[in-house]
Structures are given as C-alpha cells and as structure tokens.
Write an enzyme that holds these catalytic residues in place. Structure first.
Site, mmCIF file in Angstrom:
data_model
loop_
_atom_site.group_PDB
_atom_site.id
_atom_site.type_symbol
_atom_site.label_atom_id
_atom_site.label_comp_id
_atom_site.label_asym_id
_atom_site.label_seq_id
_atom_site.Cartn_x
_atom_site.Cartn_y
_atom_site.Cartn_z
ATOM 1 N N LYS A 69 73.781 15.480 46.660
ATOM 2 C CA LYS A 69 73.439 16.920 46.719
ATOM 3 C C LYS A 69 72.421 17.239 45.628
ATOM 4 O O LYS A 69 71.418 17.918 45.877
ATOM 5 C CB LYS A 69 74.701 17.752 46.495
ATOM 6 N N ASN A 70 72.665 16.721 44.421
ATOM 7 C CA ASN A 70 71.843 17.117 43.270
ATOM 8 C C ASN A 70 70.523 16.366 43.182
ATOM 9 O O ASN A 70 69.738 16.603 42.261
ATOM 10 C CB ASN A 70 72.649 16.996 41.980
ATOM 11 N N CYS A 127 78.231 31.484 36.548
ATOM 12 C CA CYS A 127 79.303 31.171 37.495
ATOM 13 C C CYS A 127 80.539 30.822 36.668
ATOM 14 O O CYS A 127 80.574 31.021 35.468
ATOM 15 C CB CYS A 127 78.888 30.019 38.406
ATOM 16 N N ARG A 150 75.006 29.845 32.121
ATOM 17 C CA ARG A 150 73.969 29.044 32.789
ATOM 18 C C ARG A 150 72.596 29.740 32.806
ATOM 19 O O ARG A 150 72.039 30.064 33.839
ATOM 20 C CB ARG A 150 74.414 28.667 34.197
ATOM 21 N N ASP A 202 80.412 16.648 35.772
ATOM 22 C CA ASP A 202 80.811 16.924 37.163
ATOM 23 C C ASP A 202 81.993 16.087 37.613
ATOM 24 O O ASP A 202 82.487 16.273 38.728
ATOM 25 C CB ASP A 202 79.638 16.684 38.120
ATOM 26 N N ARG A 238 80.492 23.287 49.673
ATOM 27 C CA ARG A 238 79.131 23.338 49.116
ATOM 28 C C ARG A 238 78.661 21.934 48.725
ATOM 29 O O ARG A 238 77.479 21.661 48.721
ATOM 30 C CB ARG A 238 79.098 24.224 47.862
HETATM 31 C C1 EPZ Z 1 72.773 20.400 37.175
HETATM 32 O O1 EPZ Z 1 72.906 21.783 36.893
HETATM 33 C C2 EPZ Z 1 73.722 20.122 38.325
HETATM 34 N N1 EPZ Z 1 73.326 20.913 39.482
HETATM 35 C C3 EPZ Z 1 75.150 20.470 37.914
HETATM 36 O O2 EPZ Z 1 76.007 20.106 38.997
HETATM 37 C C4 EPZ Z 1 75.532 19.641 36.691
HETATM 38 O O3 EPZ Z 1 76.813 20.008 36.264
HETATM 39 C C5 EPZ Z 1 74.510 19.883 35.569
HETATM 40 O O4 EPZ Z 1 73.171 19.601 36.049
HETATM 41 C C6 EPZ Z 1 74.777 19.017 34.352
HETATM 42 O O5 EPZ Z 1 74.732 17.666 34.722
HETATM 43 C C7 EPZ Z 1 72.281 20.486 40.232
HETATM 44 O O6 EPZ Z 1 71.648 19.478 39.946
HETATM 45 C C8 EPZ Z 1 71.928 21.326 41.434
HETATM 46 P P1 EPZ Z 1 71.723 21.902 33.081
HETATM 47 P P2 EPZ Z 1 71.868 22.501 35.858
HETATM 48 O O7 EPZ Z 1 70.473 22.716 33.106
HETATM 49 O O8 EPZ Z 1 70.511 21.943 36.036
HETATM 50 C C9 EPZ Z 1 72.546 24.889 29.509
HETATM 51 C C10 EPZ Z 1 77.657 20.391 40.611
HETATM 52 O O9 EPZ Z 1 78.883 20.510 40.525
HETATM 53 N N2 EPZ Z 1 71.182 25.386 29.798
HETATM 54 O O10 EPZ Z 1 71.635 20.459 32.731
HETATM 55 O O11 EPZ Z 1 72.062 23.957 35.997
HETATM 56 C C11 EPZ Z 1 73.506 25.255 30.635
HETATM 57 O O12 EPZ Z 1 74.019 26.552 30.427
HETATM 58 C C12 EPZ Z 1 76.769 21.137 39.635
HETATM 59 O O13 EPZ Z 1 77.062 19.681 41.462
HETATM 60 C C13 EPZ Z 1 70.641 26.350 28.960
HETATM 61 O O14 EPZ Z 1 71.269 26.796 27.999
HETATM 62 O O15 EPZ Z 1 72.475 22.014 34.475
HETATM 63 C C14 EPZ Z 1 74.563 24.202 30.512
HETATM 64 O O16 EPZ Z 1 75.491 24.569 29.510
HETATM 65 C C15 EPZ Z 1 77.576 21.998 38.675
HETATM 66 N N3 EPZ Z 1 69.395 26.814 29.232
HETATM 67 C C16 EPZ Z 1 73.786 22.969 30.054
HETATM 68 O O17 EPZ Z 1 72.548 23.454 29.517
HETATM 69 C C17 EPZ Z 1 68.660 26.351 30.293
HETATM 70 O O18 EPZ Z 1 67.513 26.802 30.474
HETATM 71 C C18 EPZ Z 1 73.491 21.987 31.166
HETATM 72 O O19 EPZ Z 1 72.766 22.662 32.135
HETATM 73 C C19 EPZ Z 1 69.233 25.373 31.131
HETATM 74 C C20 EPZ Z 1 70.494 24.903 30.868
#
Ligand code: EPZ
Length: 439
Positions: free
Chosen positions: A23-24, A118, A123, A306, A398
């Site tokens: 998915k990701n 969420c 996020r 995850d 999802r």
């Molecule tokens: C991706 O989300 C995945 N989703 C998530 O999977 C996964 O948990 C996550 O990466 C971490 O591996 C997809 O790929 C569609 P991040 P993403 O930006 O990109 C903070 C699932 O279950 N952050 O790496 O949103 C954020 O709040 C989902 O399949 C900022 O602060 O994750 C979080 O605490 C859930 N500012 C951390 O970084 C930003 O601009 C990691 O977020 C961006 C992120």
C-alpha cells in the site's frame, strides 16, 4: 454501513498465503504519475484497498484516467490537469498530501487542504512544506489549506529534521522537474521509497541514492511512459507471520522480500520463534509460548512502527515482561486499552508500553482505532479463548486486501457482518420499552 469482524479464537493457523502489493509503495507511485505530461504509467501488483481507491478518485478529480486491469492499473495523465484538490477526498486520507510535490513541480501551483491528524498523532506536513519552500515555492496557509506557487522549482540542498517518509517522497517527486541538482539529506530509507525511485528512473528521472539517507536528483524536462511493479507489502506479510506465531500455527507467506523484514524476523527469533526464511517466502513454525522481548520503533531499517500494535498483541501472551517504545508517532497506543479488555496486562508510561505476559487472552468486544490497531485486535482475537468482535473494520479494509479470505484460507473462524451500530444498547432499550432505533 460499518462492518465488524466476528472471530472464534484458539485455532492454530496453518497454510500459505501470498503477500499483496505494498500500500505504502503504490500510493506515492500513483501520485508520481501526475508528473507525466500526456503519458501513461502501467502498474502491476497494485493492492485492492480502500486507500488505493481513494487515491485513484483523487487522480481522476485532477483529470487523470485510472483504469484497472488484472492485478494492476493504468494511469493516463493528459497535458492539462487541475492543481486544485477536492477537500472531501483529501480529508479521507493523509497520503493525499503526496500529490503536493508532483502538482507543484508540474503545474507550478497547488491548492490542498491540510491533512487532518488521526488517532496516531497530529501528523503535520511542516517538513514537506519547508523543503518545497527551500526549492523556491511560495507557500501560504489560507483557511486551513495550503496554497503553493512557483515560477519554477530550483535544485537545492535540503536536510530533513526527521527522516519523514512522506516528506522524502514529496521532495523527490518535486525535485524531478526542478532546475539543477537537488540533494536531500537525512531522508527516510524505507523500501517503498526505493520502489518509487526505481519507477521514476524507469520514466526518465535522474535520481541517485546510496542507501545512506542522501538522495541526489538532477532535474529533467519531461518524463515518459512507464511500466512497473509494486513491491510486496512487508507490513501485511508480517501481520500474518505474527498471526501464525500468536496462534501457535504454521504459516507461510509467499512473494515477500525477506531482507525488508529483517527487524521483525530477528525480534521473533529472539523471542524463541522458529522460522524458515527462503528466497521469497517466510514460514513461522509452531513455536509454543514465546519469551517477552523489548523493542523500540525506528525509521527503516529499524523496527517498523506499523508493526508495533501487532507485535504487542503477540507479546501480551508471552512468558515474562516486554517493553515497547514508540519513537516515531506521538501517540500510537490506542490499541492498549482494547487489548486490556481481552485480559492483556499492558501499562502505558509516556511513549513506552510495559507488557506483563498473560497465559491466555479472552475474547471480547473491541474497536479498531486505526489500520494497524485493527490488525492487532484481529491477531489477539484469533489467539484468544472464545469469541471476539472487532468493530470499525473500515480501517482494516484501508490496508489489508481480503483479510477475511486470507485468514479463512489459513483455517481461521472469522466472518464479516454488518454493524448496525448495536452496541448492546438495543436490548436495554427494548426492555425499557423504548424503540430499538431512533433517528
Ligand atoms: C508513512 O506515513 C506511512 N504511510 C505510515 O503508514 C507509516 O507509519 C509512516 O510513514 C512511518 O513509517 C504511507 O506511506 C502512506 P512520516 P507518513 O512522515 O509519511 C512526523 C500505515 O499504517 N512528521 O514518516 O505520514 C509525523 O508526525 C501508515 O500504513 C512531522 O513532524 O509518516 C510522525 O510523528 C500509518 N512533520 C513522524 O514524523 C512532517 O512534515 C513520521 O511521519 C512529516 C512527519
């Protein structure tokens, strides 16, 4: 209508299933198709998931044509597309923010509502926006929407304060058309990002990544059609391996890349599990009651956040104590109270959970709060004595293709039923002479 899963636990799972496409990986790759100017991206091994449908609807709303074919899809993108994203679709799925980079790079502007938080944290997308601004975009937040414009992005050196997966993906896609070289540092290194880069290269992008978190992108004028495959879903595959371990069964997941799931396999072996690791398949053998272990979730190649809820379900039944530290998200422990309803003994202290293993879980009525929490509750229900009902399973659809079918093929007693929102309230209302349902 929301649905719920009814599970009768205590049955060891046995059999073989095929991993779905990731998915990701599929979501950012679908967004990357927007970089085409009158071209087509043909993808295979795209999973059949709600989030994929949402992304397809989003692409269509911008002017692309998405057609499904056997186990894949064609995304045709015309010369002219819209740069204004529909709020209703964006708010459905955080990954919609992945169209920011492609639209800005290709149209010179984008309007997109800020994705909501969420159940696992606020996020924000500040790192995405900061990087785009470094490349010359002017960005305004107007009534909760991002309004970004540029006369042409320029190659820049960008250091990511945190190796954010989404920010890394957005900035790579934006850099594809930036003038000159962009160097991204401290990027995320998830396999899904490598898949995105491979597919962009196959369409004519010039991207180098040495696996150390540095990505170099030379801007180009145009991309051409591409034909590519999505990598296997490592999180889905591990979810079924953990379900096999939790039910003391023998489960083989085929079509996986074992190297992508080293962190989980090592942790399971540390807990005493017996595994066979092949070229593109992994088997968990009946391993009896595992020992408690501790872990900290980290960006790849560390233990994936995850899988944190799912391994917590397994460790809630281990011999001894386990400590799980969640370092990626602010609050990813909403599944703890639901697992405790099933007899688990888990205590949250800050961003850690202290798990005291119990011999057995008992079936109960529980609710999924997010995709992976839902998967964790299904694992717990499969292992528990008695019946479990998991509600809000829209979350699960999802990210898990045909979960009920796959689990049934492994011998699970599980069925999806419509949830009329009957939380046991209707009996009470009937006894008190009140109508069963009022509008
Ligand atoms: C991706 O989300 C995945 N989703 C998530 O999977 C996964 O948990 C996550 O990466 C971490 O591996 C997809 O790929 C569609 P991040 P993403 O930006 O990109 C903070 C699932 O279950 N952050 O790496 O949103 C954020 O709040 C989902 O399949 C900022 O602060 O994750 C979080 O605490 C859930 N500012 C951390 O970084 C930003 O601009 C990691 O977020 C961006 C992120």
């Amino acid at each position: 209508m929301e649905s719920k899963l009814k599970i009768t636990g205590g049955v060891p799972l046995n059999g073989t299933i095929e991993a779905q496409g990731a998915k990701n990986a599929a979501l950012p790759v679908m967004a990357a198709a927007l970089l085409l100017k009158d071209g087509t991206l043909r993808l295979s091994r795209v999973p059949d998931l709600l989030d994929i449908t949402t992304m397809a609807d989003l692409l269509r709303s911008l002017g692309a044509t998405v057609t499904y074919h056997e186990h894949g899809m064609d995304i045709a993108v015309p010369e002219q597309i819209s740069w204004e994203t529909p709020p209703d679709l964006v708010r459905k799925m955080r990954a919609s923010s992945l169209v920011l980079g492609p639209l800005l790079a290709r149209c010179g502007r984008v309007v997109m509502p800020l994705p909501g938080g969420c159940s696992i944290g606020s996020r924000p997308i500040d790192l995405h926006l900061k990087g785009l601004a470094r490349m010359g975009a002017s960005i305004e937040l107007v009534h909760g929407s991002v309004h970004a414009t540029t006369k042409g992005l320029k190659g820049s050196r960008i250091y990511l304060d945190f190796p954010s997966v989404g920010a890394t993906e957005n900035l790579i896609m934006a850099a594809v058309y930036a003038k000159g070289e962009t160097v991204l540092e401290n990027t995320a290194r998830e396999p899904e990002i490598l898949n995105l880069m491979e597919i962009l290269r196959s369409m004519g992008a010039s991207i180098e990544a040495d696996g150390t978190g540095v990505v170099r992108v030379q801007g180009v004028q145009e991309l051409h059609d591409g034909v590519s495959a999505i990598i296997p879903d490592r999180i889905e595959a591990c979810t079924y391996i953990l379900a096999g371990a939790a039910t003391n069964g023998e489960v083989t997941v085929r079509g996986v890349v074992p190297a992508h799931i080293d962190s989980l396999l090592a942790k399971l072996e540390e807990a005493g599990a017996s595994l066979t690791i092949g070229q593109d398949a992994v088997t968990i053998h009946p391993s009896g009651r595992l020992k408690g272990v501790s872990l900290k979730t980290l960006p790849y190649p560390g233990f994936p956040t995850d899988l944190q809820p799912q391994i917590m379900a397994l460790l809630s039944m281990a011999e001894g104590a386990s400590i799980i530290q969640e370092s990626v998200f602010q609050s990813r422990f909403l599944h703890v109270s639901e697992l405790n309803k099933m007899g688990a003994k888990i205590d949250i202290q800050g961003n850690s959970s202290i798990i005291t293993g119990v011999g057995e879980l008992a079936g109960a009525d529980v609710a999924a709060t997010d995709l992976r929490a839902g998967a964790a509750l299904v694992i717990a229900g499969l292992a528990a004595k008695g019946n479990t009902c998991v509600r809000n399973t829209g979350h699960i659809r999802r990210g898990y293709e045909n979960m009920v079918g796959k689990l049934r093929s492994l011998g699970a007693t599980i069925e999806a039923v419509e949830d009329e929102g009957d939380d046991g309230d209707s009996e009470r209302r009937e006894k008190s002479g009140l109508p069963r349902h009022t509008s």
